[in-house]
Motif scaffolding. Structure first.
Motif, PDB file in Angstrom:
ATOM      1  N   LEU A  12     119.356 -59.554 -28.670  1.00 53.18           N
ATOM      2  CA  LEU A  12     119.203 -58.496 -27.672  1.00 53.18           C
ATOM      3  C   LEU A  12     118.075 -57.551 -28.068  1.00 53.18           C
ATOM      4  O   LEU A  12     117.916 -57.218 -29.247  1.00 53.18           O
ATOM      5  N   GLU A  13     117.337 -57.106 -27.071  1.00 54.43           N
ATOM      6  CA  GLU A  13     116.260 -56.143 -27.283  1.00 54.43           C
ATOM      7  C   GLU A  13     116.878 -54.749 -27.374  1.00 54.43           C
ATOM      8  O   GLU A  13     116.829 -53.956 -26.426  1.00 54.43           O
ATOM      9  N   SER A  14     117.498 -54.479 -28.527  1.00 57.99           N
ATOM     10  CA  SER A  14     118.227 -53.232 -28.726  1.00 57.99           C
ATOM     11  C   SER A  14     118.391 -52.982 -30.217  1.00 57.99           C
ATOM     12  O   SER A  14     118.527 -53.934 -30.987  1.00 57.99           O
ATOM     13  N   PRO A  15     118.434 -51.714 -30.622  1.00 55.09           N
ATOM     14  CA  PRO A  15     118.837 -51.439 -31.995  1.00 55.09           C
ATOM     15  C   PRO A  15     120.310 -51.835 -32.177  1.00 55.09           C
ATOM     16  O   PRO A  15     121.048 -52.005 -31.209  1.00 55.09           O
ATOM     17  N   VAL A  16     120.724 -51.967 -33.407  1.00 52.71           N
ATOM     18  CA  VAL A  16     122.060 -52.478 -33.693  1.00 52.71           C
ATOM     19  C   VAL A  16     123.177 -51.516 -33.263  1.00 52.71           C
ATOM     20  O   VAL A  16     124.256 -51.960 -32.872  1.00 52.71           O
ATOM     21  N   GLY A  17     122.943 -50.211 -33.317  1.00 55.82           N
ATOM     22  CA  GLY A  17     124.010 -49.238 -33.035  1.00 55.82           C
ATOM     23  C   GLY A  17     124.733 -49.449 -31.715  1.00 55.82           C
ATOM     24  O   GLY A  17     125.963 -49.589 -31.695  1.00 55.82           O
ATOM     25  N   PRO A  18     124.016 -49.471 -30.593  1.00 56.43           N
ATOM     26  CA  PRO A  18     124.699 -49.666 -29.306  1.00 56.43           C
ATOM     27  C   PRO A  18     125.378 -51.032 -29.189  1.00 56.43           C
ATOM     28  O   PRO A  18     126.428 -51.150 -28.550  1.00 56.43           O
ATOM     29  N   VAL A  19     124.786 -52.051 -29.794  1.00 52.72           N
ATOM     30  CA  VAL A  19     125.381 -53.394 -29.750  1.00 52.72           C
ATOM     31  C   VAL A  19     126.694 -53.372 -30.518  1.00 52.72           C
ATOM     32  O   VAL A  19     127.732 -53.845 -30.035  1.00 52.72           O
ATOM     33  N   ALA A 101     113.001 -54.776 -36.128  1.00 51.71           N
ATOM     34  CA  ALA A 101     111.962 -54.433 -35.148  1.00 51.71           C
ATOM     35  C   ALA A 101     112.532 -54.162 -33.758  1.00 51.71           C
ATOM     36  O   ALA A 101     112.026 -54.666 -32.757  1.00 51.71           O
ATOM     37  N   GLY A 102     113.602 -53.379 -33.696  1.00 53.24           N
ATOM     38  CA  GLY A 102     114.176 -53.010 -32.409  1.00 53.24           C
ATOM     39  C   GLY A 102     114.957 -54.112 -31.714  1.00 53.24           C
ATOM     40  O   GLY A 102     115.311 -53.994 -30.552  1.00 53.24           O
ATOM     41  N   THR A 103     115.213 -55.185 -32.422  1.00 57.26           N
ATOM     42  CA  THR A 103     115.951 -56.323 -31.876  1.00 57.26           C
ATOM     43  C   THR A 103     117.195 -56.547 -32.725  1.00 57.26           C
ATOM     44  O   THR A 103     117.163 -56.383 -33.948  1.00 57.26           O
ATOM     45  N   THR A 104     118.293 -56.908 -32.077  1.00 60.77           N
ATOM     46  CA  THR A 104     119.518 -57.208 -32.797  1.00 60.77           C
ATOM     47  C   THR A 104     119.954 -58.626 -32.505  1.00 60.77           C
ATOM     48  O   THR A 104     120.050 -59.029 -31.345  1.00 60.77           O
ATOM     49  N   ALA A 105     120.217 -59.371 -33.567  1.00 58.25           N
ATOM     50  CA  ALA A 105     120.817 -60.701 -33.449  1.00 58.25           C
ATOM     51  C   ALA A 105     122.295 -60.557 -33.800  1.00 58.25           C
ATOM     52  O   ALA A 105     122.649 -59.944 -34.812  1.00 58.25           O
ATOM     53  N   VAL A 106     123.120 -61.101 -32.950  1.00 58.81           N
ATOM     54  CA  VAL A 106     124.561 -61.075 -33.149  1.00 58.81           C
ATOM     55  C   VAL A 106     125.028 -62.516 -33.247  1.00 58.81           C
ATOM     56  O   VAL A 106     124.672 -63.337 -32.400  1.00 58.81           O
ATOM     57  N   GLY A 141     129.421 -63.343 -21.978  1.00 54.37           N
ATOM     58  CA  GLY A 141     129.566 -62.136 -22.787  1.00 54.37           C
ATOM     59  C   GLY A 141     128.223 -61.554 -23.192  1.00 54.37           C
ATOM     60  O   GLY A 141     128.009 -60.345 -23.113  1.00 54.37           O
ATOM     61  N   GLY A 142     127.312 -62.401 -23.627  1.00 52.18           N
ATOM     62  CA  GLY A 142     125.977 -61.930 -24.004  1.00 52.18           C
ATOM     63  C   GLY A 142     125.239 -61.315 -22.830  1.00 52.18           C
ATOM     64  O   GLY A 142     124.609 -60.253 -22.953  1.00 52.18           O
ATOM     65  N   GLU A 143     125.325 -61.979 -21.682  1.00 49.73           N
ATOM     66  CA  GLU A 143     124.662 -61.452 -20.482  1.00 49.73           C
ATOM     67  C   GLU A 143     125.298 -60.136 -20.044  1.00 49.73           C
ATOM     68  O   GLU A 143     124.602 -59.196 -19.640  1.00 49.73           O
ATOM     69  N   GLY A 144     126.616 -60.065 -20.108  1.00 46.81           N
ATOM     70  CA  GLY A 144     127.313 -58.829 -19.739  1.00 46.81           C
ATOM     71  C   GLY A 144     126.971 -57.684 -20.676  1.00 46.81           C
ATOM     72  O   GLY A 144     126.802 -56.542 -20.244  1.00 46.81           O
ATOM     73  N   LEU A 145     126.854 -57.980 -21.957  1.00 45.79           N
ATOM     74  CA  LEU A 145     126.487 -56.962 -22.935  1.00 45.79           C
ATOM     75  C   LEU A 145     125.074 -56.452 -22.670  1.00 45.79           C
ATOM     76  O   LEU A 145     124.822 -55.242 -22.698  1.00 45.79           O
ATOM     77  N   LEU A 149     124.151 -52.536 -21.693  1.00 44.58           N
ATOM     78  CA  LEU A 149     123.228 -51.728 -22.485  1.00 44.58           C
ATOM     79  C   LEU A 149     121.889 -51.493 -21.781  1.00 44.58           C
ATOM     80  O   LEU A 149     121.078 -50.704 -22.260  1.00 44.58           O
ATOM     81  N   GLY A 150     121.662 -52.192 -20.666  1.00 44.61           N
ATOM     82  CA  GLY A 150     120.392 -52.051 -19.955  1.00 44.61           C
ATOM     83  C   GLY A 150     119.219 -52.591 -20.745  1.00 44.61           C
ATOM     84  O   GLY A 150     118.126 -52.024 -20.730  1.00 44.61           O
ATOM     85  N   VAL A 151     119.460 -53.709 -21.446  1.00 43.95           N
ATOM     86  CA  VAL A 151     118.420 -54.329 -22.277  1.00 43.95           C
ATOM     87  C   VAL A 151     118.277 -55.796 -21.892  1.00 43.95           C
ATOM     88  O   VAL A 151     119.099 -56.355 -21.187  1.00 43.95           O
ATOM     89  N   ARG A 152     117.215 -56.416 -22.409  1.00 40.51           N
ATOM     90  CA  ARG A 152     117.025 -57.840 -22.185  1.00 40.51           C
ATOM     91  C   ARG A 152     117.743 -58.641 -23.261  1.00 40.51           C
ATOM     92  O   ARG A 152     117.742 -58.259 -24.422  1.00 40.51           O
ATOM     93  N   MET A 153     118.345 -59.760 -22.830  1.00 38.04           N
ATOM     94  CA  MET A 153     118.847 -60.720 -23.794  1.00 38.04           C
ATOM     95  C   MET A 153     117.704 -61.695 -24.025  1.00 38.04           C
ATOM     96  O   MET A 153     117.273 -62.373 -23.099  1.00 38.04           O
ATOM     97  N   LEU A 154     117.196 -61.729 -25.232  1.00 40.38           N
ATOM     98  CA  LEU A 154     116.022 -62.539 -25.547  1.00 40.38           C
ATOM     99  C   LEU A 154     116.381 -63.977 -25.820  1.00 40.38           C
ATOM    100  O   LEU A 154     115.556 -64.875 -25.619  1.00 40.38           O
ATOM    101  N   ALA A 155     117.615 -64.217 -26.290  1.00 41.20           N
ATOM    102  CA  ALA A 155     118.043 -65.588 -26.569  1.00 41.20           C
ATOM    103  C   ALA A 155     119.563 -65.610 -26.627  1.00 41.20           C
ATOM    104  O   ALA A 155     120.205 -64.628 -26.962  1.00 41.20           O
ATOM    105  N   ALA A 156     120.106 -66.773 -26.287  1.00 42.16           N
ATOM    106  CA  ALA A 156     121.545 -67.003 -26.396  1.00 42.16           C
ATOM    107  C   ALA A 156     121.729 -68.475 -26.743  1.00 42.16           C
ATOM    108  O   ALA A 156     121.121 -69.337 -26.144  1.00 42.16           O
TER     109      ALA A 156
END
Length: 157
Positions: A12-19, A101-106, A141-145, A149-156
């Motif tokens: 996800l194109e997001s810092p880890v905190g909101p994720v 770099a502003g991206t979180t992998a879960v 779930g990834g798409e809903g998240l 968060l109002g971010v792009r999912m870069l990969a799933a």
């Protein structure tokens, strides 16, 4: 019992905190995760995040619900959450979070067995369908998240 091992990754194109916050707040999952129809807290988590018990009900494309209880067994904010499942699924689930770099992998590791007699009876033939179903629920779930968060999912995967 038929055993399954699944590994899901969301980037996800997001810092880890909101994720972290969204996934940690399991009570809110039905609001953003298609397929999660109900979460009921049975016992609260302790101050360290451990010991809580919740009942989860998932509904997918296949015409049945899965219900299981999950007890939080390990929490290391914001890198790791782990729980032990009992009920119609029995096993261990583990969330891991990696930020760069502003991206979180879960990643979600789900090492679980089915306890329903009918599921175990048809598992030799239905295993690929059950795996497809799991992947569908997790992708939702990834798409809903990402939407939450109002971010792009870069990969799933």
């Amino acid at each position: 019992m038929t055993r399954y091992r699944f590994l899901t990754t969301w980037v996800l194109e997001s810092p880890v905190g909101p994720v972290w916050d969204a996934i940690y707040d399991t009570d809110s999952w039905p609001g953003w995760w298609p397929g999660v129809t109900r979460v009921v807290e049975l016992a609260p988590r302790g101050p360290d995040g451990v010991g809580g018990l919740s009942r989860f009900t998932f509904r997918s494309r296949l015409p049945y619900d899965l219900e299981f209880d999950m007890r939080s067994t390990r929490v290391e904010r914001p890198h790791l959450m782990e729980g032990s499942a009992t009920g119609e699924l029995d096993g261990v689930g583990r969330w891991r979070f990696f930020e760069g770099a502003g991206t979180t992998a879960v990643t979600y590791e789900w090492n679980v067995g089915t306890t329903r007699r009918w599921m175990n009876a048809i598992a030799p033939l239905a295993r690929p369908v059950f795996a497809w179903n799991h992947d569908h629920v997790m992708r939702g779930g990834g798409e809903g998240l990402a939407r939450l968060l109002g971010v792009r999912m870069l990969a799933a995967d």
